[in-house]
Write a protein that holds these residues in place. Sequence first.
Motif, PDB file in Angstrom:
ATOM      1  N   HIS A   1     -21.605 -23.791  13.122  1.00  0.00           N
ATOM      2  CA  HIS A   1     -22.061 -24.931  12.332  1.00  0.00           C
ATOM      3  C   HIS A   1     -22.312 -26.164  13.190  1.00  0.00           C
ATOM      4  CE1 HIS A   1     -23.403 -27.093   8.951  1.00  0.00           C
ATOM      5  NE2 HIS A   1     -22.852 -28.107   9.577  1.00  0.00           N
TER       6      HIS A   1
ATOM      7  N   HIS B   1     -18.051 -22.635   5.169  1.00  0.00           N
ATOM      8  CA  HIS B   1     -19.112 -22.416   4.174  1.00  0.00           C
ATOM      9  C   HIS B   1     -20.040 -21.267   4.558  1.00  0.00           C
ATOM     10  CE1 HIS B   1     -21.810 -25.731   6.180  1.00  0.00           C
ATOM     11  NE2 HIS B   1     -22.134 -24.551   6.668  1.00  0.00           N
ATOM     12  N   HIS B   2     -19.926 -20.766   5.778  1.00  0.00           N
ATOM     13  CA  HIS B   2     -20.765 -19.620   6.135  1.00  0.00           C
ATOM     14  C   HIS B   2     -20.161 -18.292   5.692  1.00  0.00           C
ATOM     15  CE1 HIS B   2     -23.852 -21.744   8.368  1.00  0.00           C
ATOM     16  NE2 HIS B   2     -22.894 -22.588   8.685  1.00  0.00           N
TER      17      HIS B   2
HETATM   18 CU   LIG Z   1     -23.133 -24.536   8.350  1.00  0.00          CU
END
Ligand SMILES: [Cu+2]
Lengths: 93, 648
Positions: free
Chosen positions: B280, B329-330
């Motif tokens: 990220h 969130h992945h």
């Molecule tokens: Cu991300």
Amino acid sequence: MKELFPAKQVLGFAFSILLTVVALAVIFLDMSFQMGMLILLVTAFVQAGVQLIVFMHAGETEDRPAIYTNIYYGVIIAIVTVLGTLLTMVWDM
Amino acid sequence: MEFFERFAVPHPSPAIYASMVAIGLVVIAIIAGLTYFKKWGYLWREWLTTVDHKRIGIMYLISALIMLFRGGVDAVMMRAQLSAPENTLLDAQHYNEIFTTHGVVMIIFMAMPFIFALMNIVVPLQIGARDVAFPRLNALSFWLFFMGAMLFNISFVVGGSPDAGWTSYFPLAGNDFSTSVGTNYYMLAIQISGIGSLMTGINMITTILRMRAPGMTLMKMPMFTWSTFIANVIIVFAFPVLTVALAMGTMDRLFGTQFFTMENGGMDMLWANLFWVWGHPEVYILILPAFGIYSEVISTFSRKNLYGYKSMVASMVVISLMSFLVWVHHFFTMGQGALTNSIFSITTMAIAVPTGVKIFNWLLTMYKGKITITTPMLYSLLFIPLFTLGGVTGVMLAMSAADYQYHNTMFLVAHFHNVIIPGVVFAMLAGLTYYWPKMFGFMLNEKIGKWTAWLLSIGFLLAFMPMYITGLDGQARRMYTYSEATGFGTLNMISFVGAIIMAVGFALIVYNVYYSTRYASRDISSDPWDARTLEWSTHNPVPEYNFAIVPEVKSSQALWDAKKEGHNLFKGKYEEIHMPNNSGAPFLMSVVFFIWGFAMIFSLWIPAIIATIGIFAFMAHRSFEQDHGHHISVKEIEETETKMRGAK
Ligand SMILES: [Cu+2]
Ligand code: HEM
């Protein structure tokens, strides 16, 4: 004469040896796994601090603010990453 | 014979054999050409050994464009395969290999070198420096990246491509399920170029902190320099995680360790976790310099000061910290509890706020400005609505409960292309057009440039909007085909048409370079865009030493103020300039790295050990080397300056 004798460095050296001995004790003394890890972690971080401040001269030049900002930033990110990982992979699984 | 069998491609096809022949022919052609035109010496002296940030930047640029081509061919093949249901253009295995190499090539070997290209070319000029802080290290960074990219790109003709996705999740990427050497290529090639990126991070931070022209305080730095600074801070803190994860993955695959296995206490999901702890922040490493480019372009072509300079800086600082707080969130669907998912949902939505702040700043910069629509400005104008769309779908994905529906569908694929293409790729093309005269001394053709921007935008919309729909309808990502009954056929055909239009757009860029090289006027001033920052205050093309006299800066748009108020940026007289010497060591050391990587990939231990010793030998050599650089005398400076001024 006082200026010539690197008191800070000599003391730092003694202290870092002491930290190494304490860490080494984990192998020779009989203690629980948790206790051993705790000692290792604490001595490791203190050791890193000693090296940075005493031997790598963090804070002795005009870069002081930049260097310390960097260190704090890194520490914060490390803590958040480790705690977040523990939360995701262990505590809340 | 047995020894050579390991180099065979496990899943060959006529296309791969054809590529082998093509690669062989191109290599022969290059060698023959260099020999025939007697260019070996030129190549070595001027490029392979250079430590000049401008030349290194140009080499990054060329590599990025070549990789864009490679990744683009992958993309068109994938879209062609999906253009009709039950298509048999590619089989499952080839499709797997192609989406994997497409992802890795585009992120690691196209987007990263593209931003490094612009950072290298622009930042030292923008802060009034003569080079980066560590020129030799800079060359090493480039060559490590380059050798990593080459290593990765030979995989499909020697030993087989990786096929576990650009995320290379374990246990799929482990030896049990990925038996070819493909994933070894992934681990080692990315490792080598990642070390280069980390060095660039350190280099750029030091450059920006230590080498600014007198008077340029941190809050007077141009916005691209700020964005570069923040992006490199993120690099320094994120890339070590990738380095460690890749090392662990390599050891699992080569030495039988059990970090990411499913038995013996291994933790397969730890890979996904570590990958995204890096991954990220990585997307912000890519987007922040892009934002920097847009800031420069929009303020130049609105003929206005950048609106909300301080809030721009603040939002980037906030992004740099927050980009480390959202990685989960992945993998919302990996099985952790609702509490964890909620925490990361909230942090993810929060990071959209500073990003939104920047959008408003650009809009307000243009508000009441005198806008001239040049090609770079056109890219920026197209970027704002298109990128916002990607941000909005990002916030949709950020809701963890809803993400169970979107995750691993074409909706996700549409989201990230929606932020990366208008966000990063358009910015890089805007930057390429904007800085082209600085690099090569002539401008790219505006008409072809605008056609390109429009074609890319239309192609982008056609290619990716349908994916939002098929994704919501359940078309999974990374599936090599689908049945007629799903009804995805038409929309995927539209996507294919969009992909072709984009391909035409990219081809136009190449044509534009050709056309402008031939026909563009060489008679341009040093400031053809009427720009605002220091990089436009020195000659075109830039002399080796950048600035004959170090400029004195009073504001974040030093050149503009100097032009308006008529004061002189360059006070004082010429003095001898101290410059670093060229060196072949970075190139040669990277060649050894290449050999090391190749030997590791194929478990050739003796060559691997020898190469490891070689790498350390280079480091030892550097430690004892005496290299004091060279001096450019006042007389030489005077001569160059009169010549450059005369040429105008
Ligand atoms: Cu991300
Ligand atoms: C408003 C800001 C953004 C938000 C809220 C956001 C949110 C998300 C979320 C939640 C996912 C995971 C979805 C899933 O796997 O189901 C995702 C994936 C992704 N995003 Fe974003 N995003 C934002 C901006 C960006 C930007 C600026 C970039 C790159 C320049 C980017 C690149 C990606 C990539 C590459 C993936 C997919 C990676 C993969 O699985 O292969 N995003 N985004």
